[in-house]
Design an enzyme around this catalytic site. Structure first.
Site, mmCIF file in Angstrom:
data_model
loop_
_atom_site.group_PDB
_atom_site.id
_atom_site.type_symbol
_atom_site.label_atom_id
_atom_site.label_comp_id
_atom_site.label_asym_id
_atom_site.label_seq_id
_atom_site.Cartn_x
_atom_site.Cartn_y
_atom_site.Cartn_z
ATOM 1 N NE ARG A 1 45.496 44.916 89.832
ATOM 2 C CZ ARG A 1 46.541 45.560 90.301
ATOM 3 N NH1 ARG A 1 47.397 46.121 89.469
ATOM 4 N NH2 ARG A 1 46.739 45.661 91.595
ATOM 5 N N GLY B 1 50.455 43.730 93.269
ATOM 6 C CA GLY B 1 51.524 43.455 94.230
ATOM 7 C C GLY B 1 52.829 43.058 93.560
HETATM 8 O O1 MEZ Z 1 50.277 46.308 92.337
HETATM 9 C C1 MEZ Z 1 49.319 47.087 92.253
HETATM 10 O O2 MEZ Z 1 49.060 47.708 91.232
HETATM 11 C C2 MEZ Z 1 48.416 47.220 93.404
HETATM 12 C C3 MEZ Z 1 48.745 46.379 94.554
HETATM 13 C C4 MEZ Z 1 47.382 48.023 93.317
HETATM 14 C C5 MEZ Z 1 46.320 48.032 94.313
HETATM 15 O O3 MEZ Z 1 45.189 47.749 93.953
HETATM 16 O O4 MEZ Z 1 46.591 48.305 95.479
#
Ligand code: MEZ
Length: 601
Positions: free
Chosen positions: A429, A574
């Site tokens: 991210r 996740g």
């Molecule tokens: O764990 C997370 O923040 C997540 C899976 C977010 C997402 O993009 O769905």
């Protein structure tokens, strides 16, 4: 009691709006705006006792359950209200991912409600008796403190009713402890309620059934690497090792997390979510709440812990609580578990630690303000990694709606305003966010097709919220989002060739599960937003909060986003739900063990 249909109540209420001023003097405590339920009901001739009962008018419990029983008695429950949705309206607020919540969460009885929908959704929504109105400030806690506070007792107090808190409460209860679960918001679920993509776990039965070869070691390595190798190795090991057991535990409580997909930074598919790709958080939060209620765990909403109580040896021996209606009181306990989440929704705190994120939107619920960390730190807990704040790359532009990473995991690409891909969509991210912020307008389009849409049920929600632009051809889509059509066509063709050739020479995306070649075609404009705070209270592998000296603080445990150390400088998608369940179970079990006299502290 006479049954009123809500529509009738509201229509008549509106017609009587002018009369409200006339009856104002006779009205009970009101919001002062003439638009609280108290005002509307009074204008209709409904007495205080109709809602509050005759025994002790205005005696409302902090969770407002008693008052809700009365609302439901007249108007029907949320399902009944949802069935009455106005024709032609695509928004049905009584049917939402917030689950079975009280009417007063969104409609103000006397004082301003939280109006949860409008906190996060961008669409205009007029909530009857849900207007934001200026309120008289609530009486100061200090004034109430002057009167003798009542004192209650419990074995374990858990602070924060998100997934970690409900898990800790259920675990401690099942180990024989008498638990009180405290939540400052008017609903349970916390940020977990909003979790979308799934729960990471390695070596699960669901992976095995799909022929996915994974291991604890691989999940450990991915998590350490994704977090810049600054995560606490002992905690990351626990996360990976216990993850399959946590999936089994949730499944035993009634959860369905049998679908398995991929998130950025993962070497294999290990993100578990409900069948068909529905959002994981609302489902899990609903299952946990149901289990807590079935066990008759004492859950107190609208109740804020203002202080951890210590004895003269420095042991944590309880909490001081301020209830919305009941005021200040004390709960003496043998163990306290902090599960109050992170601080992504606390703009000042975010800007304090990371000035460059000042003014950035957040994907978090409004209660994520970091109070739990403050409580723990004030009592002597050590904070770590507070500057490590995660920006999620794909929050829908102009909103606070997270567009789950699972859309990219299932095949979508990121395209800039010039119509070109610019990053491996499955990178971590931090890298994906930085890449988007470097594009024209600091935003990008998430582009996908009907095949990807069908693979993930939660995408339907984005249509429902009017976040999606579309076209019957790539050319039409390009026109809808104002990017050069020939460039977008070439970008999609090249991605499809990468799918066919099982290799992405341009961006080295590790997994392309689907091409983009089935009409219709879709795009959502996305921008990075504050999503997760990796820092927090330092804990050990037993969930004990550590003091600056490194020694465990007697009687104090923690789990979930309130802690620091599991995710290093960047959490993998996740891993949050995974952490809440695994460490919630550990903290709950450790607290119960202390109560039963089996632990050192
Ligand atoms: O764990 C997370 O923040 C997540 C899976 C977010 C997402 O993009 O769905």
């Amino acid at each position: 009691m006479k049954r009123f249909n809500l529509k009738t109540v509201l229509l008549v209420g509106a017609a009587l709006a002018l009369q409200v001023a006339a009856v104002w003097g006779a009205a009970p405590r009101t919001s002062g705006a003439g638009n609280a339920l108290a005002d509307l009901h009074t204008a209709l001739g409904v007495t205080c006792a109709s809602c509050h009962g005759t025994a002790k008018v205005a005696a409302v419990d902090d969770s407002e359950r008693s008052i809700n029983v009365t609302c439901v008695g007249c108007h029907g429950n949320l399902d009944a209200m949802a069935a009455q949705a106005r024709a032609g309206s695509h928004v049905n607020p009584h049917k939402s991912h917030l689950g079975d919540i009280n009417c007063t969460v969104c409609h103000m009885g006397h004082v301003q409600s939280k109006a949860y929908c409008t906190n996060c959704h961008a669409f205009a929504m007029k909530i009857p008796a849900g207007d934001p109105v200026p309120q008289k400030p609530a009486p100061k806690a200090a004034k109430k403190a002057a009167v003798k506070q009542r004192v209650e007792r419990a074995d374990v107090v858990v602070i924060g009713a998100g997934a970690a808190g409900m898990t800790a409460a259920i675990t401690a209860h099942d180990a024989g402890a008498r638990v009180i679960l405290i939540e400052k918001q008017p609903i349970t679920g916390g940020n977990s309620m909003l979790a979308a993509g799934g729960m990471n776990a390695a070596g699960t039965r669901f992976q095995k059934a799909k022929g996915i070869a994974d291991s604890v070691e691989l999940m450990y390595q991915d998590t350490m690497k994704g977090g810049g190798n600054i995560g606490d190795p002992a905690l990351v090991r626990v996360l990976a090792k216990e993850s399959a057991g946590s999936v089994d535990w949730l499944t035993s409580l009634g959860a369905d997390i049998s679908d398995v997909g991929r998130m950025g930074g993962a070497s294999v598919n290990r993100t578990h979510r409900p069948k068909g790709g529905a959002a994981v958080g609302a489902h899990i939060a609903g299952v946990l709440k149901k289990n807590a209620v079935q066990r008759r765990i004492d859950i107190r909403l609208n109740s804020k812990v203002v202080k951890l109580i210590e004895d003269n040896k420095g042991r944590i021996t309880g909490v001081q609580v301020e209830g919305k209606h009941s005021g200040l009181y004390t709960i003496k306990a043998k163990a306290v578990v902090l599960t109050a989440g992170g601080f992504s929704a606390n703009a000042d705190k975010v800007a304090f630690y990371r000035p460059e994120y000042k003014g950035m939107t957040t994907s978090n619920q409004p209660g994520a303000t970091g109070d739990g960390m403050d409580l723990g730190a004030k009592a002597g807990g050590e904070l770590k990694d507070m500057k490590e704040i995660q920006i999620h790359p794909t929050v829908a532009a102009g909103s606070r709606i997270l567009i789950t990473e699972a859309v990219r995991g299932n095949g979508a690409i990121l395209v800039n305003h010039e119509g070109k891909r610019f990053v491996n969509e499955l990178t971590t991210r931090d890298k994906a966010s930085a890449a988007i912020l470097a594009q024209t307008g600091k935003s990008a389009y998430l582009v996908f097709d009907e095949g990807i849409r069908k693979s993930l049920k939660q995408i339907d929600g984005y249509f429902h919220l009017e976040l999606v632009k579309e076209g019957a051809t790539i050319q039409e889509l390009a026109a809808a989002i104002n990017v050069p059509a020939t460039v977008l066509e070439a970008t999609v063709a090249s991605y499809n060739a990468a799918f066919d050739g099982k290799s992405d020479p341009d961006f080295k995306r590790p997994d392309i599960p689907r091409p983009i070649r089935t009409a219709r075609y879709y795009a959502i404009e996305v921008k990075p937003g504050v999503h997760y705070t990796m820092g927090g209270l330092k804990i050990n592998a037993d969930g004990q909060v550590l003091a600056a000296s490194g020694t465990p603080m007697a009687g104090l445990f923690a789990a979930g986003e309130v802690t620091g150390g599991v995710h290093g400088n960047n959490r993998l998608g996740g891993n949050s739900i995974s952490e809440t369940i695994t460490f919630g179970r550990i903290a709950g079990a450790s607290a119960a063990k202390l109560v039963k006299g089996g632990a050192k502290k």
